[in-house]
Structure formats: C-alpha cells, structure tokens
Design a protein around this motif. Structure first.
Motif, PDB file in Angstrom:
ATOM      1  N   THR A 106     -38.951  20.065  40.843  1.00  0.00           N
ATOM      2  CA  THR A 106     -39.995  20.921  41.393  1.00  0.00           C
ATOM      3  C   THR A 106     -39.383  22.076  42.172  1.00  0.00           C
ATOM      4  O   THR A 106     -38.473  21.884  42.987  1.00  0.00           O
ATOM      5  CB  THR A 106     -40.929  20.127  42.306  1.00  0.00           C
ATOM      6  OG1 THR A 106     -41.542  19.077  41.546  1.00  0.00           O
ATOM      7  CG2 THR A 106     -42.015  21.028  42.881  1.00  0.00           C
ATOM      8  N   LEU A 107     -39.903  23.268  41.910  1.00  0.00           N
ATOM      9  CA  LEU A 107     -39.489  24.473  42.624  1.00  0.00           C
ATOM     10  C   LEU A 107     -40.574  24.870  43.615  1.00  0.00           C
ATOM     11  O   LEU A 107     -41.771  24.776  43.312  1.00  0.00           O
ATOM     12  CB  LEU A 107     -39.288  25.627  41.649  1.00  0.00           C
ATOM     13  CG  LEU A 107     -38.073  25.613  40.730  1.00  0.00           C
ATOM     14  CD1 LEU A 107     -38.284  26.599  39.598  1.00  0.00           C
ATOM     15  CD2 LEU A 107     -36.810  25.961  41.496  1.00  0.00           C
ATOM     16  N   SER A 108     -40.136  25.354  44.778  1.00  0.00           N
ATOM     17  CA  SER A 108     -41.058  25.951  45.737  1.00  0.00           C
ATOM     18  C   SER A 108     -40.723  27.434  45.840  1.00  0.00           C
ATOM     19  O   SER A 108     -39.586  27.800  46.184  1.00  0.00           O
ATOM     20  CB  SER A 108     -40.920  25.285  47.111  1.00  0.00           C
ATOM     21  OG  SER A 108     -41.296  23.927  47.041  1.00  0.00           O
ATOM     22  N   GLU A 157     -45.807  26.314  43.670  1.00  0.00           N
ATOM     23  CA  GLU A 157     -44.931  25.225  43.242  1.00  0.00           C
ATOM     24  C   GLU A 157     -45.031  25.069  41.738  1.00  0.00           C
ATOM     25  O   GLU A 157     -46.104  25.214  41.150  1.00  0.00           O
ATOM     26  CB  GLU A 157     -45.293  23.920  43.950  1.00  0.00           C
ATOM     27  CG  GLU A 157     -44.914  23.908  45.419  1.00  0.00           C
ATOM     28  CD  GLU A 157     -44.862  22.492  45.992  1.00  0.00           C
ATOM     29  OE1 GLU A 157     -45.259  21.550  45.269  1.00  0.00           O
ATOM     30  OE2 GLU A 157     -44.410  22.345  47.139  1.00  0.00           O
ATOM     31  N   ALA A 158     -43.876  24.784  41.114  1.00  0.00           N
ATOM     32  CA  ALA A 158     -43.861  24.677  39.663  1.00  0.00           C
ATOM     33  C   ALA A 158     -42.686  23.827  39.232  1.00  0.00           C
ATOM     34  O   ALA A 158     -41.732  23.610  39.978  1.00  0.00           O
ATOM     35  CB  ALA A 158     -43.761  26.056  39.030  1.00  0.00           C
ATOM     36  N   LYS A 167     -36.754  27.473  46.350  1.00  0.00           N
ATOM     37  CA  LYS A 167     -36.110  26.234  46.773  1.00  0.00           C
ATOM     38  C   LYS A 167     -36.144  25.213  45.644  1.00  0.00           C
ATOM     39  O   LYS A 167     -37.168  25.036  44.976  1.00  0.00           O
ATOM     40  CB  LYS A 167     -36.802  25.658  48.004  1.00  0.00           C
ATOM     41  CG  LYS A 167     -36.658  26.495  49.261  1.00  0.00           C
ATOM     42  CD  LYS A 167     -37.325  25.827  50.457  1.00  0.00           C
ATOM     43  CE  LYS A 167     -37.190  26.666  51.720  1.00  0.00           C
ATOM     44  NZ  LYS A 167     -37.853  25.994  52.888  1.00  0.00           N
ATOM     45  N   LEU A 168     -35.019  24.552  45.449  1.00  0.00           N
ATOM     46  CA  LEU A 168     -34.894  23.461  44.490  1.00  0.00           C
ATOM     47  C   LEU A 168     -34.122  22.353  45.189  1.00  0.00           C
ATOM     48  O   LEU A 168     -32.891  22.404  45.278  1.00  0.00           O
ATOM     49  CB  LEU A 168     -34.147  23.910  43.231  1.00  0.00           C
ATOM     50  CG  LEU A 168     -33.814  22.817  42.215  1.00  0.00           C
ATOM     51  CD1 LEU A 168     -35.075  22.331  41.504  1.00  0.00           C
ATOM     52  CD2 LEU A 168     -32.793  23.324  41.201  1.00  0.00           C
ATOM     53  N   GLY A 169     -34.827  21.375  45.722  1.00  0.00           N
ATOM     54  CA  GLY A 169     -34.157  20.317  46.452  1.00  0.00           C
ATOM     55  C   GLY A 169     -33.379  20.878  47.627  1.00  0.00           C
ATOM     56  O   GLY A 169     -33.935  21.536  48.511  1.00  0.00           O
ATOM     57  N   ASP A 170     -32.039  20.659  47.636  1.00  0.00           N
ATOM     58  CA  ASP A 170     -31.191  21.160  48.713  1.00  0.00           C
ATOM     59  C   ASP A 170     -30.721  22.590  48.488  1.00  0.00           C
ATOM     60  O   ASP A 170     -29.990  23.137  49.318  1.00  0.00           O
ATOM     61  CB  ASP A 170     -29.958  20.250  48.869  1.00  0.00           C
ATOM     62  CG  ASP A 170     -30.335  18.856  49.337  1.00  0.00           C
ATOM     63  OD1 ASP A 170     -31.350  18.729  50.053  1.00  0.00           O
ATOM     64  OD2 ASP A 170     -29.615  17.905  48.990  1.00  0.00           O
ATOM     65  N   ASP A 171     -31.108  23.169  47.377  1.00  0.00           N
ATOM     66  CA  ASP A 171     -30.662  24.532  47.062  1.00  0.00           C
ATOM     67  C   ASP A 171     -31.764  25.523  47.395  1.00  0.00           C
ATOM     68  O   ASP A 171     -32.940  25.310  47.064  1.00  0.00           O
ATOM     69  CB  ASP A 171     -30.297  24.638  45.576  1.00  0.00           C
ATOM     70  CG  ASP A 171     -29.508  25.900  45.262  1.00  0.00           C
ATOM     71  OD1 ASP A 171     -28.888  26.453  46.190  1.00  0.00           O
ATOM     72  OD2 ASP A 171     -29.496  26.311  44.092  1.00  0.00           O
TER      73      ASP A 171
END
Length: 642
Positions: A246-248, A263-264, A293-297
């Motif tokens: 999931t991307l924010s 979100e997608a 944002k992707l998890g910790d990235d």
C-alpha cells in the motif's frame, strides 16, 4: 556587449594544486571555471525521486588509460598512487577534469569510500547510483563486479549491499569504454566526434554526471512515473523492489499544506483527482510537491498540472497547452561548455543560460541531440521553459546503422522517454534530426518509433523527423532553413518538403547568423577557428547582426500572420567551438543582442499568433522568474537591463 564581471584566474588552482588536482587550462574558460573546486555538483541529483539519506561521491578520483582486455577484472592489486587525479563528474577530455586527455577509448577510474555507520542496519540496502557515464561502464566494488551499463546519457544504479564493508574502507572501480565515432561503431552520441569539425565537437568520455549512494529499506520505491492534466487528474505508476503493497500519497500545495491524500496499491495504474489545481504553463509554472510513502520508505517528488495536445484552431493544426494555442519560440540549446564540454561547471552556470533566455522573453528550448542532468529539467519546470527533447543522434552521413545498431538506438530512445516523461516542461520528443542515422531505404523506422512513443507517453507531441527526411510521421511538419524561415509557408527549399497542413508547422531551425569576436572569447583550437567561415552567415559587426536578427524575426512574424506557423527554433543559445552564431559567446561573457529590440521582436511573434486566433489574450514569454534580472553593458558604457 559584455555580460557579468571580470574573472580573477588561478586563485583556486593554487589551492587545489596542493591536493594533487588542478584545472587544466582549457582552450577557453568561463567565469565559473576556477570556482568549481573539489566538491562539484553537491546538489541532490534526482529531484523527482528524492530521499533524505544519501552520500555524494563526486570529487577527486584516480584515473589512468586502460586496454580493452582489462574490463573483466578490477586492478585491486595495483596502486593508483601515481595515477592522475581526475575530477568527477567531468569529461576526461575537458579542462575541468584535470587531465584533459583527448580521445580516450578505455579507462579506469577509482576511489575509496566508506559507508555511514547509521546505514549499516539490518534490512537496509545500499544503492550505488550513476547519473551518466559515457559510453559503457563496468562497475566493481571491492573487486567484485556490481554491474554493467551501456549508453552515455542515462542514469543507472546497482544494489551493492552484499559487496561493501560497513566498518571500513571500500574500493570502487569503474571501467569505461567509449568508441565515439570509431569505425565499426554507430551509437547515440549527438555531436561528439574524435575529429571535431565546425558543427561537430570534442567528445566526452567518462563519468560526466554525479555519482552517489543512498540507503533504502528492503522494500523501496525504485521508480515513479507521474502525469497530471489540466482537469486535475493524476496518473501515477510506482515500481518497487518488493511485491504488492500500500502506498500513501500526499499532494502538497502552497505553504506545505496537503491538499490531497490518496492510498493505493503499488500494483497497476494509480489514478486520483485534485480539485481546481493551478495549472502549469510558461506564463505560470505552478508546481505541486508530492510525498509518497511505502512502508519504511518515503520519497518526495513534484508535478505540474498541464495538458499538451494538438487541434485545429480556425482551420489550422496547432499545438495546445491546456486547450489553448500557444506560439512557442526558443533556441537550439546544445549544452556544451568550453571548460566542461558536456558537464556544466555548476548548477549556477547551467541555469544562467536558461535565465538569459527566459529574460529575453523566450518560452522554449530545443535540447539539441543531447540529454542534460536532471537538475536542468527541474530548472525548466520551475522557470516555465518548455523543452523539445531530441534523441541523441547516431553518426550522420552515409554510415547508416545495421540491424543491431538500430535496435540499440531504439532501446536507448525508449530509455530517454522512460527516464524523462515525468518532467512537466518537456512537451515534445524528437526522434531524428536532419536524417542523422535515419534509415530511409526499405522502411521508415520513425513510423514505428512514433507509435511506440505515443504508447509509452500519450501526454506529449512527437516531432518524428526534425528537418530533411520527412515521410509524414508524427505531429509536426518541421522545416530547417538558414538563415530565412520557411514556416508553414507555400515555399520551401532543397532537402525540405512542402508544408503538410495535416500536421503542426514548426521552423525547427533557422537564423544561425554569426558574428566573429576577438580571440579572447573564441575556442582556441586552430581547426575550429579556421572553420568559422562555414557559419551560415557572418555579420561583420553587432550593428549588422542585430539588423539581420530584426529582419529575420520580422519575416517570421509575417509568416505567422499569413500562413500556418506555430513555433520556431533560433540557432542558437551560445557559440560552440567553431560556431559563432549564439546569442552568447561560448564563454558566456558577451551577449550579442540589443536587448530591447529582441524582446520587442519576440513579443511581436506572440502577438501575431494571438491575432490569428483571437482565442485568448496576453501570451508572453517573460514570466515566472520573480525578481531575477540580468545586467549587461555595451562597449561604450551604455547600460541596459532585462
């Protein structure tokens, strides 16, 4: 007329000599030559995909020539203590490199580096990034091969996590192979030549753009493709190192306030709408920052909302931005520097050229068969300068590509689009320039390449053949003619073709009027000086130069009023080596233009285009620079400002 101040030479050279590196005196210097230092290009090099943790590896490396057989193994047991110090990034042939070694075919470049302690955490990956190496690069870390890349204009990276030591010194070796125009080779190289002649210039070999490292989590964002149209629709594709996640996404407006959150899934095309965005155009280059944002990235990027298309306006095929016809006028922008060749001395120097053009009222540059650092396109995005982006050409003349060479050209053409299609300022791709490397017997590859371009990037126009071998492909009918324009007109010359009313008429190259200057401002290479008389037209003084400029722009204006002309490209931004037809001399110290005259003549082009359509008011080229102004002075101390 002269611009900018006088330069005190040798100050930095004396300091840098202690370090073992100093600028080699180039055939011509600029105001920036001796200000580069040993920490060149400190800016984050990738503005469309930016992270906070990174380490710049530019600076002083070691260099020596090599043999072809050395490519398979890094010389780990060899001491480079007596090898030459070289500045990275730079072309090995340039004065800024510190070696100015001409026509290098094989080379080793090496340096040591350490990994920051806080990067050595479980689950983190270490990426080694190269913005551009000409032409082939084989990369070794601590003697182990990390990867190979071919193509002198494209960025690439390798995951070197398993090759590095996190608690000591690491050795980085880069083996470079660059045949340029050697017999048996035909590759994308633009105007580089091993034997320069007038419109062809000294070649560039080696690491000519930034080298850097970054720390990323196990699952990280590898690539972003972003487009945003005039209706607020955002389309985004995100490539990641892991699986579906999931991307924010946050779109950030003025004063850092988020105006849209979304979100997608990373799997497939992402689409969402931003309500009533401020649109991007040359008159108002509005940009919006993005956070993904992707998890910790977490990365930051930006975009501009604009729609590029073509359509009929009063019965004439026109280019449209945000649904309105705009006349585009700019220069052939070759991006060569006397001290750095392909590599500008600094971002400041690079952007200076663009500021001059924008201040004169131009709204476009044609980036001529060269690709620039990413920060060039960011500057165009910020300033509101449209970009026609050429594909770097193969060898011109009778040396047509064989099947393998054509396939490689097409592979690299697709890389150009993939790596640059998210910059709002780029609005047109050019496949071929004046038939250089263009196959014209058996089949016409520009038709397939145009179709592939539209499939890869439907948001832009395609100028399939800029000049000469036009068989009807693409969105533009592009005429080249020096010195007079023939733009969308019922007259044309040899090598050109009659205007095609089904396509947009553009004068892809014209002008080219030259004016010789004293040796102080010339590229001091005898062959180049001897070929100055090959310039399309030489005017003996600046009075004649400016008179001719006025006459040719008036002629262009009349073709806008009478015929179907929708844009034009004046040759050129600056002199280059033996060419003396730039607005600016090669060292950027003299501006040939009577500024008020040229600004008025350029504005008259926009007014003429507006008069043909009656569609909207107020197209101008001079917007988006805020309080930037440049000062120039005539030889007789008559001051002017623009």
């Amino acid at each position: 007329m002269h611009i900018r101040g006088q330069v005190i030479f040798g100050v930095f050279a004396a300091v840098s000599h202690v370090l073992g590196y100093e600028v080699k005196t180039p055939p011509l210097d600029t105001e920036w030559t001796y200000k580069v230092g040993t920490n060149p290009w400190p800016e984050y090099p990738r503005p469309l995909l930016q992270r906070p943790q990174w380490q710049n590896l530019n600076g002083i490396w070691k260099y020596r020539r090599a043999a072809a057989a050395e490519a398979s193994m890094a010389p780990m047991n060899e001491s480079f203590a007596n090898a030459a110090d070289v500045l990275v990034p730079s072309c090995l042939e340039s004065g800024l490199s510190g070696v100015q070694d001409i026509n290098v075919t094989h080379a080793w470049l090496t340096r040591d580096f350490t990994v920051p302690r806080d990067w050595a955490r479980t689950g983190r990956r270490l990426m080694l990034n190269f913005e551009a190496v000409d032409y082939e690069a084989t990369v070794f870390v601590n003697g182990r091969k990390a990867g190979f890349h071919r193509g002198g204009y494209w960025h690439f990276n390798f995951d070197v996590t398993d090759f590095v030591k996190t608690n000591g010194t690491n050795k980085l070796h880069v083996f470079v192979f660059d045949p340029t125009d050697s017999m048996g080779y035909n590759m994308p190289m633009g105007k580089q030549r091993t034997n320069p002649s007038h419109i062809f210039y000294r070649s560039c070999t080696g690491i000519w753009q930034t080298v850097w490292m970054e720390s990323v989590p196990q699952n990280y964002i590898q690539k972003l493709d972003i487009s945003a149209d005039m209706d607020g629709k955002v389309k985004m594709q995100v490539a990641t190192s892991g699986g579906n996640d999931t991307l924010s996404i946050s779109v950030v407006g003025e004063e850092g306030v988020s105006i849209k959150s979304h979100e997608a899934s990373t799997n497939g095309l992402i689409e969402f709408v931003v309500d009533s965005p401020k649109l991007w155009s040359p008159d108002s280059p509005n940009l919006y920052n993005l956070s993904i944002k992707l998890g910790d990235d977490e990365v930051t990027s930006y975009t501009g909302f604009r729609t590029v298309s073509s359509g009929e306006v009063n019965g004439i095929k026109r280019p449209l931005i945000n649904g309105k016809f705009f006349f585009h006028f700019g220069t052939l922008d070759q991006g060569y520097w006397p001290d750095g060749l392909h590599t500008p001395p600094s971002r400041e120097a690079m952007v200076y050229d663009l500021e001059v053009l924008k201040s004169l009222g131009l709204n476009m540059v044609r980036k001529h068969i060269k690709v620039e650092p990413a920060l060039f396109y960011q500057a165009c995005d910020q300033m509101g300068l449209l970009v026609i982006q050429d594909m770097p050409a193969m060898v011109d003349g009778d040396r047509k590509p064989d099947a393998a060479q054509q396939a490689e050209f097409e592979r690299q053409y697709e890389i150009m689009i993939e790596q640059h299609k998210s910059y709002p300022s780029i609005y047109t791709w050019v496949v071929y320039n004046e038939g250089w490397g263009q196959i014209t017997q058996g089949y016409y590859p520009e038709f397939d390449l145009t179709a592939r371009t539209k499939e890869m990037d439907p948001t832009r126009l395609v100028d399939s053949t800029s000049g000469w071998n036009d068989h009807g492909a693409g969105d533009f009918h592009d005429n080249h003619h020096y010195a007079n324009p023939q733009c969308g007109s019922p007259f044309y010359s040899i090598l050109s073709t009659p205007h095609d009313p089904k396509r947009i008429a553009i004068q892809g190259e014209f002008g080219g009027i030259g004016h010789n200057v004293s040796a102080e401002n010339l590229w001091k290479v005898e062959q180049a000086i001897n070929q100055i008389n090959q310039t399309y037209e030489i005017d003996t003084d600046l009075e004649a130069y400016n008179y001719r400029g006025h006459l040719l722009l008036t002629e262009l204006k009349e073709q806008i009023e009478r015929y179907a002309c929708s844009g034009a490209v004046w040759t050129q931004t600056t002199d280059v080596e033996g060419e003396v037809n730039g607005f600016l001399t090669y060292d950027r110290r003299i501006l040939r233009l009577k500024v008020d005259q040229w600004k008025a003549d350029i504005q008259a082009l926009y007014d003429a285009a507006q008069g043909r359509t009656g569609q909207y008011k107020g197209q101008k080229g001079l917007h988006g620079l805020g309080d930037i102004c440049l000062f120039i002075y005539y030889e007789h101390d008559v001051y002017d400002q623009f």
